[in-house]
Design an enzyme around this catalytic site. Structure first.
Site, mmCIF file in Angstrom:
data_model
loop_
_atom_site.group_PDB
_atom_site.id
_atom_site.type_symbol
_atom_site.label_atom_id
_atom_site.label_comp_id
_atom_site.label_asym_id
_atom_site.label_seq_id
_atom_site.Cartn_x
_atom_site.Cartn_y
_atom_site.Cartn_z
ATOM 1 C CE LYS A 165 -72.446 53.665 51.583
ATOM 2 N NZ LYS A 165 -72.337 53.601 53.048
ATOM 3 C CG ASP A 194 -69.450 54.042 54.851
ATOM 4 O OD1 ASP A 194 -68.844 53.147 55.476
ATOM 5 O OD2 ASP A 194 -70.638 54.357 55.078
ATOM 6 C CD GLU A 220 -69.149 56.408 57.453
ATOM 7 O OE1 GLU A 220 -68.919 57.578 57.094
ATOM 8 O OE2 GLU A 220 -70.299 55.932 57.498
ATOM 9 C CD GLU A 246 -72.809 53.134 59.615
ATOM 10 O OE1 GLU A 246 -72.076 53.959 59.055
ATOM 11 O OE2 GLU A 246 -73.688 52.496 59.022
ATOM 12 C CG ASP A 269 -78.341 55.894 63.506
ATOM 13 O OD1 ASP A 269 -79.398 56.146 64.123
ATOM 14 O OD2 ASP A 269 -78.312 55.701 62.275
ATOM 15 C CG HIS A 296 -75.152 56.352 60.435
ATOM 16 N ND1 HIS A 296 -76.331 55.664 60.637
ATOM 17 C CD2 HIS A 296 -74.695 55.976 59.217
ATOM 18 C CE1 HIS A 296 -76.573 54.884 59.587
ATOM 19 N NE2 HIS A 296 -75.593 55.052 58.710
ATOM 20 C CD GLU A 333 -74.766 59.182 56.514
ATOM 21 O OE1 GLU A 333 -74.888 58.698 57.660
ATOM 22 O OE2 GLU A 333 -74.360 58.540 55.534
HETATM 23 MG MG MG Z 1 -71.540 54.438 57.096
#
Ligand code: MG
Length: 386
Positions: A165, A194, A220, A246, A269, A296, A333
């Site tokens: 992250k 991300d 991301e 996502e 997703d 995702h 993922e």
């Molecule tokens: Mg993400």
């Protein structure tokens, strides 16, 4: 065959150690599960998080869905869509509600036919799907030791790539974390970042330029999920691939991203985009436009299985003869953060072997649900039946 009952379950499990991303911290894992029962005794499982999604299912869909033929997946999808379209509810939880029902209908169809869902979709291109480890979140007192130990663990476990992250700290602090991660995992493991929509375009470009020296595979959600102009600016200014999607629902929300060519990697997703039906539509459209599909995945074994079935049917991008994961092959993922829901809701959790996860082969989704655990984790249940 007719649908006789629709049950929704809101699940929660506490975390021993809270973790954070750019938008906040969480102390629990949660999801929403749907169970559809038919007069043939076949049961289908779906997933689409949030109690507002459950309300849409019971208040808007159930009155006509009860008694419908569950095998008519396209007809039901279209009717659900139109229920929400004119009410302007198709974004957000409306997409989750459609997803949950659609996944359960595909599970029923597969079980009725005695075939895994990928076979109903035309058969599989690959028996196993490459995955990357998602983890490396912010935790209290994590840096550097706990974070770097976690990264080493993914390398030792055989992952080819991982994701961390950014966006939750000052730029310099986030850059320090990424630099340390790259150093500890070495040059041969894919590393992505991300931001979960943390930045405006100027800030995303500033940190992206600084992160480029650590060989970032993709950046991301650098900007807001629907900030087309921001995506365009970030993509034209930065050397790494730009990923997102996502939070988008249905092919109609992806349309401009593909038309304008501003996503290098699409990340739909399955429990938000509109289920198996719509994940397939979005993934094939992405593939047509030369956009990689790396879905995702952040939920229970139900949505992991649903994703695996669809992704097993998506061609490499481009349809190369010797496709490699992270280059032409889609990668999924694989969430590694603590979650009882993910690890225990099915008696056989999905396992990564040599960087891949096998596509289920049993009829339907190919996952069993531990209904005792479902009841124990349940914080809200509703049922519509006839
Ligand atoms: Mg993400």
């Amino acid at each position: 065959m007719r649908i006789t009952s629709i049950e929704t379950y809101q699940l929660e499990c506490p975390l021993e150690r809270p973790f954070g991303w750019s938008q906040g911290w969480t102390e629990k894992r949660a999801t929403g599960i749907v169970k559809i029962t038919t007069d043939a005794g076949i049961v289908g499982w779906g997933e689409g998080s949030g109690s507002p999604a459950a309300a849409i299912i019971h208040d808007i869909f159930a009155p006509w869905l009860l008694g419908s033929d569950p095998l008519n997946r396209l007809g039901i999808w279209q009717k659900m869509y139109h229920n929400l379209y004119n009410a302007n509810l198709i974004g957000g939880f409306g997409g989750n509600a459609i997803s949950a029902i659609d996944i359960a209908l595909w599970d029923i169809a597969g079980k009725a036919a005695g075939q895994p869902i990928c076979d109903l979709l035309g058969g599989r291109i690959r028996d196993r799907v490459a995955v990357y480890a998602t983890g490396l979140y912010y935790t209290e007192g994590e840096f550097p030791n706990r974070l770097l130990d976690e990264a080493r663990g993914y390398v030792d476990a055989g992952f080819m790539g991982m994701k961390t992250k950014v966006g939750g700290l000052q730029l310099a602090e986030d850059i320090k974390r990424v630099a340390a991660l790259r150093k500890v995992i070495g040059p041969d493991i894919y590393l992505s970042v991300d931001a979960n929509q943390a930045y405006n375009a100027a800030t995303a470009i500033r940190i992206g330029q600084r992160l480029a020296e650590y060989d970032i595979l993709w950046f991301e959600e650098p900007v807001g999920a629907k900030d087309l102009a921001g995506y365009r600016q970030a993509q034209s200014a930065l050397p790494m691939a730009i990923a997102g999607g996502e939070c988008l629902r249905t092919r109609y929300e992806f349309k401009e991203f593909f038309a304008q060519g501003i996503l290098d990697i699409a990340q739909p997703d399955v429990m938000m985009v509109g289920g198996i039906t719509e994940l397939r539509n979005v993934a094939m459209t992405a593939n047509t436009f030369g956009v990689q599909v790396n879905p995702h995945v952040w939920g229970s074994p139900i949505m992991i299985a649903a994703t695996l079935h669809v992704i097993s049917t998506i061609p490499p991008c481009p349809p190369a003869g010797t496709p490699e994961p992270f280059q032409q092959e889609p990668v999924m993922e694989f969430d590694r953060t603590p979650s009882i829901i993910r690890e225990k809701l099915s008696p056989q959790p999905f396992a990564q072997v040599d960087g891949f996860v096998a596509v289920p082969t049993a009829p339907g989704l190919g996952v069993e649900v531990d209904e005792d655990l479902l009841q124990r984790l349940c914080v809200g249940r509703s049922i519509s039946s006839r």
